[in-house]
Scaffold this motif. Sequence first.
Motif, PDB file in Angstrom:
ATOM      1  N   ILE A  79      26.477  34.964  29.447  1.00 29.36           N
ATOM      2  CA  ILE A  79      27.891  35.281  29.570  1.00 29.36           C
ATOM      3  C   ILE A  79      28.093  36.193  30.765  1.00 29.36           C
ATOM      4  O   ILE A  79      27.251  37.037  31.075  1.00 29.36           O
ATOM      5  N   TRP A  81      30.422  38.962  32.154  1.00 27.35           N
ATOM      6  CA  TRP A  81      31.443  39.863  31.615  1.00 27.35           C
ATOM      7  C   TRP A  81      32.472  40.287  32.644  1.00 27.35           C
ATOM      8  O   TRP A  81      33.435  40.963  32.321  1.00 27.35           O
ATOM      9  N   TYR A 172      24.645  30.018  35.803  1.00 28.32           N
ATOM     10  CA  TYR A 172      24.821  31.441  36.076  1.00 28.32           C
ATOM     11  C   TYR A 172      23.891  31.967  37.149  1.00 28.32           C
ATOM     12  O   TYR A 172      24.039  33.097  37.599  1.00 28.32           O
TER      13      TYR A 172
ATOM     14  N   GLU C  79      38.080  28.115  29.380  1.00 30.58           N
ATOM     15  CA  GLU C  79      38.498  29.452  29.800  1.00 30.58           C
ATOM     16  C   GLU C  79      39.874  29.446  30.439  1.00 30.58           C
ATOM     17  O   GLU C  79      40.429  30.515  30.710  1.00 30.58           O
ATOM     18  N   GLU C 325      34.237  38.774  19.000  1.00 32.15           N
ATOM     19  CA  GLU C 325      33.336  37.648  19.182  1.00 32.15           C
ATOM     20  C   GLU C 325      33.115  36.978  17.838  1.00 32.15           C
ATOM     21  O   GLU C 325      33.041  37.654  16.813  1.00 32.15           O
ATOM     22  N   ARG C 351      35.236  33.373  26.889  1.00 38.76           N
ATOM     23  CA  ARG C 351      34.036  32.559  27.048  1.00 38.76           C
ATOM     24  C   ARG C 351      33.861  31.757  25.777  1.00 38.76           C
ATOM     25  O   ARG C 351      33.990  32.301  24.672  1.00 38.76           O
ATOM     26  N   LYS C 353      30.995  29.298  24.214  1.00 34.04           N
ATOM     27  CA  LYS C 353      29.715  28.596  24.286  1.00 34.04           C
ATOM     28  C   LYS C 353      29.762  27.463  23.265  1.00 34.04           C
ATOM     29  O   LYS C 353      29.983  27.706  22.072  1.00 34.04           O
TER      30      LYS C 353
END
Lengths: 237, 353, 393
Positions: A79, A81, A172, C79, C325, C351, C353
């Motif tokens: 992730i 941030w 990423y 997103e 979350e 986000r 996933k």
Amino acid sequence: MADTDTAEEAPATDSVPKDTAREELLGELQERLGDAIIASHIKPADELWVRVTTEGWAEIAHVLRHAMNFKYFDFVSAIDWMPSPFGREMDSEVDLAVAAAAGETETKEPEPMVQGYTGGDTRFQVFSRVLDVENLRGLIIKADVPESLEVPTWITSYPGAVWHEREVHEMYGISFAGNPDMRNLYLPGDFEGYPMRKDFPLLARRVKPWPGIVDVEGMPGSDDEPDESTSDGEAAE
Amino acid sequence: MISTLSSVLLSTVLAVEIPYWGQTSFRVLGGLVAILLPAGGLVYVYLFKMMSFMQSRLGPMEAGPYGSMQLLAEVGKFLQKEDIVPAKADRVVFLGAPFIVLLSTFLLLLVVPFGPDAWFVDLDTGVYFAMAVSSVSVIGILMAGWGSSSKYSLLGGIRAAGQLVAYELPMILAVVGVVIQAGTLNMNEIVFAQANGEIFGIGVIGNPYILTQFVGFAVFLIAIQAELTQPPFDMPVAESELVAGYMTEYSGLRFLLFFIGEFATAGVFSAIAAVLFLGGWYVPFLAPEHNLYNVLGPLVLMAKIFGVAGLIFWFRFTYPRFREDQLQRLAWKFLIPIALVNIVITGVLKVVF
Amino acid sequence: MTATAGASEREQLAYIAAKAADSRVNVELETEGMTLNIGPQHPATHGTLRIIAKLDGEQVISADPVMGYMHRGYEKLTEVRTYPQVTTLINRIDWLGSFANEVPFILAAEKLMEVEAPPRAVWIRTILFEMSRIANNLLGLGDMAAQLGAVTPVFYAFRDREYVLNQVEAVTGGRFHPNFDRIGGLKDDIPAGWIASTKDSMVKMRAAADELETLVFGNEIFTTRTRGIGIIPADIALEYGMSGSNLRGSGVDWDLRRDSPSGLAYDQADWKVWTHPDGDSYARAWVRLQEMREGTYIVDQLLDSLPSGPVMAKVPRIIKVPEGEAWVETENPLGAMGYYIVSKGDLVPFRVKIRSASFNNIAIVPWVLKGVYVPDIISILASLYFILGDIDR
């Protein structure tokens, strides 16, 4: 190690029922890993979050897999941030980062980086989930990714992690030390950039603004007046 | 001794003497009819219609009444398509392969009798000849597999070669029982032997060898299923693995030749099975020497072809496919021993009775 | 900290297992290898999966799947979509069980918002969830038969699946992409007469399951092609994160429907988790068939106990999900599907996933295809039963 369990955003523990099973699991992990566990967060009857040091990232996998019967590998992901430089909905007309650098717009103070549950110090975090399918326990493990963008691999403990790590690598730019197969999984071999990073622009949005962002559908049973919503403001006129 | 159905009709009925080139032309014409008519019929009846009904759908319905002209439409479609030769293909081998495959089919047809006097060639070694030329198609398939210079084709071609060679043996061994019982290799005389035969002294329906040689018939049917590379033995063209096996790179006319060749071969093999095991052109209660058979015979044989082919296609639409090694195991460990035992038993009984 | 003694023993076992997989390739003759490119355009890969197989004759030395031909970047796209808009996207992940894709995402969002759907909505969600499983498994089995060369069963599968899709369409208006689930409930209630007609269709699905069982599983060639082929031991399956029927086909008794029935009404029905100890292609397909039949019983029971009431909880007009979350995983037709949502209190997720089942299920392909023959590549892939959209996302 008195303050290892920081649990920054944990709800007031007095009012919420204790989740003994998850606390036991956390206790066992702390016993086995010691300093490697930096922070944890428990949502009672829901989930346990554990943050480990970068060095502890491979170690916790090893301990969970071999010593604690967490045989089931669910996923590894990462992730970013950093708040998106393109506005919250990635919807700004101008590229804020570029424009600010060129001095066209006034430099906006970037939004603070908040690392969610269990906190964190770095922009990137890797996180994963493993399960014990016999005793039906599971937890989410997070780890900070240092500036070198390299964390230890999980494939020695969980061979199934190889594709997940490849995906994280291409999306990423985080590489996994010890994973021999770091080719791109989805993207073409010569793709430039890391698409899942927040500063990677979603080109479709640059070309054409998304009309759907204001078109929020009314829910059945919703009592809200249409005037109150920003979405129907234009439509009402 | 040389005559065909057409020439017999013309010379006997119309009492006209036909020159040699005329006879040859008639024979070629007759061959084309005898190949294409059953092939087209099988495609329509079984591939288009029976398969569709088995799969709870209608099949082609638009071209002609009940889609009966669909095959012509398909042929027209294939003829219009470009005949592509892959850049790295072995050109001569690639282009020639479909014709070799089709040649095998035509050669097979030569020895099939359609009536007491209606045949192309009356060979005394008819069965032997048929078994020999049926292997010619292997060469064509290998040529197609190698010449395409495609990996799928190569794998398909090699699989086909292994399979076809393996299934030659049970096929020949299955026929041996019939040959022993009839005492001749001549296909027409095998029909006569069945027509005049008796089972335990009862000769009303003759002795179609399917009754006494049922094991041989079953082995023969399985073997020709494999020779035709049809499910459950369609590994050479297995579409879910090898796209279309040795036919992958073919298009247009040449693909059509393979396609027609497959069904024509199915028809010819059915004809051979009908001749060897079902009494060929003979129907009970009509003496085999009757002249009517020269007209009736082809129709009777056609009906029997459709009967045998019905079984072949029924298997084709029902079964999944074997794996290559399982197929070889079936041939060598199961079919060949059974056929051998069948030969021994037939031989013993032949001596005893 | 170093490995404990028990761990090293386990590592040894894993090492032996890997060596055993290697030794299945036994090279007797020195032959030149061949690289066979199966896909991305190939009749057997329903979708665009490409497998680079290195062959020795017909034996596979190594198989390397190449994905990404269908990567649509859903994790990035979510997103920039508001929460209700995300369901439109994730419908397309496993396109044969679309409704089931929406459920875990909506459940995760509800968890963050601390909204609970009314019981009737939960029941209908579970029913539709199970119906998408029935449709999906039925087609998967028909397709597996087609991959093995039987041309007929797949037509029966398509024909019978229509009975379920008609029912789904009657409720949601969409056969394939219902887009019906909402945060806090469902878009609409079920139409009049739907319960009776669904029960009829469930009877038909049981008949279809019986027919498949005799037609496909009763076929000796099918059995010889699948028994003992592509064996995946339970330990390996767990380490690779396989799930769904594939995991239960390896003898692991783990089903999220029973073991974490969060937000769905599975604990209200009496049903059984099917497992098979063998771990081969046959076992996976067999479990899939049993689960399809079990699903019809679950639907029947839930239809009988369907509570009355609203199908939508009170939620704000504009959905802003509070910061936090959440992770929700459900037992989808293809296996465990989970969504990890990170929210920053905006209209859009920060986000998402997406943990899809087929991705993990296919990750085992390089391991399991080592040493098998080319025809078995197809049968093993068919028995793993993947949807390309579920791999590539």
